[in-house]
Scaffold this motif. Structure first.
Motif, PDB file in Angstrom:
ATOM      1  N   ILE A  35       0.841  -1.206   0.000  1.00  0.00           N
ATOM      2  CA  ILE A  35       0.000   0.000   0.000  1.00  0.00           C
ATOM      3  C   ILE A  35       0.873   1.251   0.000  1.00  0.00           C
ATOM      4  CG2 ILE A  35      -1.763   1.304   1.249  1.00  0.00           C
ATOM      5  CD1 ILE A  35      -2.601  -1.394   2.555  1.00  0.00           C
ATOM      6  N   LYS A  36       1.891   1.252   0.857  1.00  0.00           N
ATOM      7  CA  LYS A  36       2.742   2.446   0.977  1.00  0.00           C
ATOM      8  C   LYS A  36       3.484   2.745  -0.326  1.00  0.00           C
ATOM      9  CE  LYS A  36       3.371   1.999   5.973  1.00  0.00           C
ATOM     10  NZ  LYS A  36       4.287   1.606   7.075  1.00  0.00           N
TER      11      LYS A  36
ATOM     12  N   LYS B  43       0.357   3.847  -3.108  1.00  0.00           N
ATOM     13  CA  LYS B  43      -0.713   4.830  -2.878  1.00  0.00           C
ATOM     14  C   LYS B  43      -0.398   6.213  -3.477  1.00  0.00           C
ATOM     15  CE  LYS B  43       0.444   6.522   1.781  1.00  0.00           C
ATOM     16  NZ  LYS B  43      -0.113   6.742   3.114  1.00  0.00           N
TER      17      LYS B  43
ATOM     18  N   LYS C 285      -6.350   1.550  -8.175  1.00  0.00           N
ATOM     19  CA  LYS C 285      -6.350   2.781  -7.357  1.00  0.00           C
ATOM     20  C   LYS C 285      -7.480   2.736  -6.340  1.00  0.00           C
ATOM     21  CE  LYS C 285      -6.064   7.802  -7.684  1.00  0.00           C
ATOM     22  NZ  LYS C 285      -6.866   7.989  -6.460  1.00  0.00           N
TER      23      LYS C 285
ATOM     24  N   ILE D 247      -6.342   0.396  -3.527  1.00  0.00           N
ATOM     25  CA  ILE D 247      -5.311   1.027  -2.708  1.00  0.00           C
ATOM     26  C   ILE D 247      -5.917   2.106  -1.816  1.00  0.00           C
ATOM     27  CG2 ILE D 247      -3.328   2.590  -2.801  1.00  0.00           C
ATOM     28  CD1 ILE D 247      -2.441  -0.186  -3.222  1.00  0.00           C
ATOM     29  N   ASP D 248      -6.783   2.929  -2.368  1.00  0.00           N
ATOM     30  CA  ASP D 248      -7.399   4.010  -1.592  1.00  0.00           C
ATOM     31  C   ASP D 248      -8.218   3.448  -0.432  1.00  0.00           C
ATOM     32  OD1 ASP D 248      -6.287   5.853  -3.271  1.00  0.00           O
ATOM     33  OD2 ASP D 248      -8.116   6.275  -4.393  1.00  0.00           O
TER      34      ASP D 248
ATOM     35  N   ASP E 170      -5.849   2.043   2.242  1.00  0.00           N
ATOM     36  CA  ASP E 170      -5.200   3.158   2.930  1.00  0.00           C
ATOM     37  C   ASP E 170      -6.157   3.817   3.917  1.00  0.00           C
ATOM     38  OD1 ASP E 170      -3.417   5.187   3.603  1.00  0.00           O
ATOM     39  OD2 ASP E 170      -3.978   6.436   1.886  1.00  0.00           O
ATOM     40  N   ARG E 171      -7.388   3.983   3.497  1.00  0.00           N
ATOM     41  CA  ARG E 171      -8.378   4.702   4.310  1.00  0.00           C
ATOM     42  C   ARG E 171      -8.808   3.920   5.546  1.00  0.00           C
ATOM     43  NH1 ARG E 171     -11.168   5.815   0.337  1.00  0.00           N
ATOM     44  NH2 ARG E 171     -13.052   4.545   0.533  1.00  0.00           N
TER      45      ARG E 171
ATOM     46  N   LEU F 177      -4.447   0.603   6.610  1.00  0.00           N
ATOM     47  CA  LEU F 177      -3.008   0.816   6.683  1.00  0.00           C
ATOM     48  C   LEU F 177      -2.590   1.313   8.070  1.00  0.00           C
ATOM     49  CD1 LEU F 177      -0.210   0.935   5.359  1.00  0.00           C
ATOM     50  CD2 LEU F 177      -0.758   3.271   4.609  1.00  0.00           C
TER      51      LEU F 177
END
Length: 462
Positions: free
Chosen positions: A280-281, A284, A294, A297-298, A301-302, A305
């Motif tokens: 992810i890091k 993103k 995308k 990943i978003d 992350d939201r 992560l």
């Protein structure tokens, strides 16, 4: 009947216990439905282990009954009420044979330890408790309750063994499971295994199109490996944006990236390093990803992560007595049919499963994801003032001389199937038994001390 008398007998039976345990360890009792048959619902290995345990019980002239290969029990004593001791004979499979220093299916003694799959989880404690019943019988102990050793065959998987068993047997008044840690685990957190699923075909609208993501699909552990396959005409430019420690290779003109972490039990996400977080890091902030990648990943992350306690899900909670929530992102997959996000959420006393489920459904609806509930296990909590806990505390203190503390864990033992049950040893705080991992072991001196604690507990509770 004194503890000195029991200790002397345990000392005399040490070699016999080792021999019996070696026979159980030699049987690969991993669940194997390919060999499922009548009276062997979990496969031939678990059936053989049951047969061997029945052989041992009958040798000692103890009452034993088998329930269609799902579970069995061994009894000593009479009474309207029953004290239950619950354990299992199935094992976690050997996924890392190359890490073992010896044959996992051969009991090896080395420097005061027994090594082999199941010596701690949970064949060793079952043999030890069988010998306690043998000793109580030899000492002509007359309990005011029936003492019942209940043994299941699917603790590491589905627990259907216990559901089957209690169709035919009355619920004991209380009991303990020698399948945890000392002193006393009076709270086992509620557990939910979940998946978010998006049914959507692949898109190829980016400079970097993610064709597939695969990872080690074990919902019970921190993800230690993620493999990402990318279709791109600019692999050199992408590699400049990727962390230098990431492995890469070319597969059928696609770039493959391999992210590695450190595995740990899902209930302890802080003890591992999640490979998905590394992925992810890296991705993103990358421009030119296809829209589906995308979106994934978003979302990760939201909500996930670096959020191993559920903060980003909006579900973090801490109870002063029983601890805090944990959230483990266990694996992700992506292919032409869509993607799956698998995670494990555990919660202490003071919050509710209903609240957790409601929030997870809400997140799914907001992001057009389907929430799939894989498995749920309700919270177990037994009051410190209960007769069971008071008796176990006294037994622990009598043998160790230490004042016992109660604590909470995210683990799941058979104690959960009882109306009043706790996990109680055999592992002391100084032990490192490597359960589920390579070189599983048990400290023999500590094992004998655990059996003395169990004997004292049985005496106090019966």
């Amino acid at each position: 009947m004194t503890m000195d008398m029991i200790f002397e007998k345990l000392r005399n039976y040490r070699a016999d216990m080792k021999e019996d345990l070696s026979q159980l360890v030699a049987i690969n009792s991993e669940r194997d439905l390919m060999t499922k048959r009548e009276n062997a619902p979990f496969g031939i290995g678990i059936r053989k282990c049951f047969d061997k345990m029945i052989e041992f019980a009958r040798r000692e002239e103890l009452s034993v009954e088998d329930f269609n290969g799902y579970a069995m029990h061994i009894d000593y004593g009479e009474g309207q009420e029953t004290l239950a001791i619950l354990g299992h004979l199935d094992i976690v499979g050997i996924q890392d044979r190359y890490k073992w220093d010896s044959n996992p299916f051969q009991l090896i003694e080395k420097e005061g330890f027994w090594y082999g799959r199941g010596v701690n989880d949970n064949k060793g404690p079952m043999i030890g408790c069988l010998y306690l019943l043998k000793i109580l019988k030899e000492l002509n102990y007359k309990p005011n309750k029936k003492i019942r050793l209940i043994i299941g065959g699917a603790e590491e998987t589905t627990w259907e063994c216990m559901r089957h068993y209690f169709k035919y047997n009355k619920m004991p008044i209380y009991g303990f499971s020698p399948d945890g840690d000392f002193p006393i685990i009076n709270c086992e957190k509620g557990i939910g295994y979940y998946k978010y699923h998006r049914k959507k075909r692949a898109t190829n609208d980016g400079i970097y199109n993610i064709i597939s993501i695969t990872s080690n699909e074990d919902i019970t552990r921190v993800c230690s490996r993620v493999e990402v396959c990318i279709e791109t005409q600019k692999p050199e430019e992408l590699m400049k944006l990727i962390s230098p420690e990431v492995e890469s290779k070319v597969n059928e003109n696609n770039l493959v990236l391999i992210y590695k972490g450190i595995s740990a039990m899902g209930r302890n996400p802080h003890k591992g390093k999640n490979a998905i977080f590394k992925y992810i890091k890296d991705f993103k902030g990358i421009e030119g990803l296809d829209s589906r990648a995308k979106e994934l990943i978003d979302f990760l992350d939201r909500y996930f992560l670096d959020s191993i306690y559920g903060e980003k899900l909006g579900l973090y909670y801490k109870d002063e007595e029983t601890g805090h929530t944990t959230n483990n992102l266990s694996y992700i997959t992506l292919n032409s049919n869509g993607y799956v996000i698998s995670f494990d959420f555990r919660y202490p006393k003071g919050t509710s499963y209903g609240k957790i489920k409601e929030r997870l459904i809400e997140i799914g609806l907001e992001n057009e994801l389907e929430l799939m509930i894989i498995k749920e296990m309700p919270l177990l909590y037994v009051s410190p003032d209960s007769q069971l806990v008071r008796g176990l505390k006294l037994a622990y203190q009598n043998i160790t001389g230490e004042k016992p503390k109660l604590f909470s864990k995210g683990a799941a033992s058979y104690a959960r199937v009882l109306r009043q049950g706790v996990a109680f040893g055999p592992t002391f705080s100084s032990d490192r038994p490597n359960s589920h991992n390579a070189n599983e072991c048990i400290n023999v001196d500590n094992f004998m001390k655990a059996l003395l604690i169990y004997a004292n507990a049985i005496k106090l509770l019966t």
